[in-house]
Design a protein around this motif. Structure first.
Motif, short mmCIF file in Angstrom:
data_model
loop_
_atom_site.label_atom_id
_atom_site.label_comp_id
_atom_site.label_asym_id
_atom_site.label_seq_id
_atom_site.Cartn_x
_atom_site.Cartn_y
_atom_site.Cartn_z
N THR A 1 0.81 -1.20 0.00
CA THR A 1 0.00 0.00 0.00
C THR A 1 0.85 1.25 0.00
O THR A 1 0.33 2.35 0.10
CB THR A 1 -0.91 0.00 1.23
OG1 THR A 1 -0.08 -0.11 2.40
CG2 THR A 1 -1.85 -1.17 1.19
N PRO B 1 -3.81 2.14 -3.70
CA PRO B 1 -4.72 1.92 -2.58
C PRO B 1 -4.72 0.48 -2.09
O PRO B 1 -4.53 -0.46 -2.88
CB PRO B 1 -6.09 2.32 -3.15
CG PRO B 1 -5.77 3.27 -4.26
CD PRO B 1 -4.50 2.73 -4.85
N GLY C 1 -5.32 -5.14 3.04
CA GLY C 1 -6.55 -4.44 2.69
C GLY C 1 -7.27 -5.05 1.51
O GLY C 1 -8.28 -4.51 1.06
N SER D 1 -10.28 5.20 -0.69
CA SER D 1 -9.09 5.17 0.16
C SER D 1 -8.65 6.59 0.46
O SER D 1 -8.73 7.47 -0.40
CB SER D 1 -7.94 4.40 -0.52
OG SER D 1 -8.27 3.05 -0.72
N TYR E 1 -5.61 8.97 2.85
CA TYR E 1 -4.35 8.99 3.59
C TYR E 1 -4.41 10.15 4.57
O TYR E 1 -4.18 11.31 4.21
CB TYR E 1 -3.17 9.12 2.61
CG TYR E 1 -3.17 8.00 1.60
CD1 TYR E 1 -2.55 6.79 1.87
CD2 TYR E 1 -3.84 8.14 0.38
CE1 TYR E 1 -2.58 5.75 0.96
CE2 TYR E 1 -3.88 7.11 -0.54
CZ TYR E 1 -3.25 5.92 -0.25
OH TYR E 1 -3.28 4.88 -1.16
N THR F 1 -3.18 5.16 6.82
CA THR F 1 -3.95 4.87 5.62
C THR F 1 -5.23 4.14 6.00
O THR F 1 -5.21 3.25 6.86
CB THR F 1 -3.14 3.98 4.66
OG1 THR F 1 -1.93 4.64 4.33
CG2 THR F 1 -3.93 3.71 3.39
N SER G 1 -9.13 2.53 4.26
CA SER G 1 -9.81 2.18 3.01
C SER G 1 -11.10 1.45 3.32
O SER G 1 -11.21 0.72 4.32
CB SER G 1 -8.89 1.29 2.17
OG SER G 1 -9.48 1.03 0.91
N THR H 1 -12.87 -3.43 4.93
CA THR H 1 -12.32 -2.17 5.43
C THR H 1 -10.98 -2.44 6.10
O THR H 1 -10.76 -3.52 6.65
CB THR H 1 -13.26 -1.50 6.45
OG1 THR H 1 -13.41 -2.36 7.59
CG2 THR H 1 -14.63 -1.25 5.84
#
Length: 462
Positions: free
Chosen positions: A33, A55, A185, A292, A294, A304, A306, A333
């Motif tokens: 990521t 992402p 993720g 996503s 940051y 991060t 998402s 998630t």
């Protein structure tokens, strides 16, 4: 053999993308990521001048597993580690009587890490030997190898390949997400919750990625994937079956602001389960938009997050059996942080999947998490936890209704200089899967351990 060759060709013919990021510094760790890159977004005048991230939903790699100050890069390492511990149930699942045993292991290893502005290569190989004082039949040699290669063909066109292989019977050797291991993720390639404790097994996963940044704010890419689970001795795992999966996915992502990405993913996955006299085939088609963002991207740490929500069509069939299909929601998630003294990641996933030792379709809901904190200059504490539930969506094929896995662990580690590392910890696993003979009897296990490792290393590429 022909089938595996075909699956390999399908993998190579597939193409997720690697982020168009700047070179990683020597004080932070790369990840799929790119949560560890050194770019400070606050120093860039506009979103279009900052490199795009990849992402979490579109990559199979994991969030960083070390605090930033502990990460080393650009070196060749040779080392050896040894451990001793005690487990109160080394024959978990096989008998109604618990058998406790001391467990000893020794493992040499070699590690290579090299990064340049255009390439990123990592390789690690660990052969090992494990001995059980009260269950010598479990004594084994094991092999673990992993490698990742990223090559930037042009400033906007990137190739990446990775593979991870493990042959072992020690479930604590390389933890899966269901055992408090690394958090990803992305959606899993197979069911990961059912664990035949101390049974011989072979795991192998591989991905091949190509990616193209088509504009200042647009990334497109695709991925081919392969995963295999093999139990060499079926006598050790009654009720569990070998399986593999092959798949391909494509995605589109657009940078809305310097810290926010919107996109969608399409993934096709075929999961084959090998029963004694037939073969089960699950086909999974998933379409899911994702978002996503940051929250932090500085030298003090990277945060991060998402979310991925979509729709999944799944089907399953066995030769001469009925064809079953259904539509279901899919949710994933994740949240990850890496800083100089703390590191954590957590994820929640709900989807329908197959394989992982079972046949048929199962609805899987899982929560996985891990964290580390540097409590002093040379001391680090860590915890990991997982909770996974499975529910059978094709009961006409298998009478197993489902079950759950609960795992927790805690550890304390100390570094002595740059080369010596000491660690002690405790872990517990609980499984409940009525109807699976390899797991149903006495499935709980508690383990305490201590380990020491020494590594000799030298810089490369500096």
């Amino acid at each position: 053999m022909v089938k595996r060759i075909c699956l390999g060709l399908a993998l190579l013919a597939s193409v997720p993308v690697w982020a168009q990021t700047s070179a990683t510094t020597d004080t932070q760790q790369p990840s799929s990521t790119d949560t560890a890159q050194a770019t400070d977004a606050s120093q860039t005048p506009s979103a279009t001048e900052a490199p795009m991230e990849l992402p979490p939903p579109v990559t199979g790699q994991v969030y960083p597993t070390q605090v930033g100050s502990d990460v080393r890069q650009n070196y060749l390492g040779l080392g050896v580690s040894g451990s001793g511990g005690w487990d109160d149930n080394v024959l978990a699942g096989y008998t109604s009587t618990k058998t406790s045993s001391a467990i000893y292991s020794v493992s040499p290893y070699v590690f290579f890490d090299k990064k340049t502005p255009r390439t990123d290569a990592q390789f690690r190989y660990n052969p090992g030997f494990t001995f059980y004082s009260q269950a010598s039949s479990l004594n084994e040699s094991e092999h673990t190898a992993s490698g990742t290669m990223m090559y930037r063909l042009t400033p906007h066109f990137v190739f990446r390949a990775q593979d991870a292989f493990q042959k072992s019977s020690n479930m604590f050797g390389t933890p899966s997400p269901a055992l408090g291991g690394p958090v990803s993720g992305a959606l899993p390639l197979q069911i990961e919750a059912v664990i035949a404790q101390f049974a011989d097994r072979i795991n192998n996963t591989a991905t091949v990625d190509l990616g193209l940044q088509t504009s200042e704010n647009t990334l497109i890419g695709a991925e081919g994937s392969f995963a295999e689970l093999d139990y060499p001795s079926s006598a050790q795992t009654p009720g569990l079956y070998n399986s593999n999966s092959v798949g391909a996915s494509g995605f589109y992502t657009h940078r809305v602001t310097s810290h926010q990405y919107l996109g969608f993913i399409y993934q096709y996955l075929e999961v084959l389960s090998y029963l004694p006299d037939s073969e089960g085939e699950a086909a999974l088609n998933t379409f899911s938009p994702f978002y996503s963002f940051y929250l932090l991207r500085t030298k003090q740490g990277n945060l991060t997050a998402s979310i991925q929500v979509g729709l999944q069509h799944s089907s399953f069939v066995i030769r001469n059996g009925p064809f079953e299909e259904e539509w279901d929601p899919v949710v994933s998630t994740s949240l990850g942080w890496q800083g100089p003294i703390t590191n954590f990641a957590v994820s929640y996933t709900q989807l329908v999947s197959g394989g992982g030792g079972l046949y048929g379709l199962y609805r899987q809901a899982s929560v996985n998490g891990m964290a580390q904190v540097k409590i002093a200059r040379s001391w680090t504490a860590g915890v990991g936890a997982s909770y996974v539930t499975l529910s059978n969506e094709t009961p006409q094929y298998q009478s197993i209704s489902g079950g759950h896995t609960i795992y927790g662990s805690a550890s304390l580690a100390r570094s002595i200089g740059k080369d010596t590392h000491l660690e002690a910890g405790y872990s517990r696993v609980h499984e409940s899967y009525p109807g699976i003979p390899a797991i149903v009897a006495n499935p709980d296990s508690n383990r305490i351990y201590g380990s020491v490792s020494y590594q000799f290393s030298r810089p490369v590429g500096r």
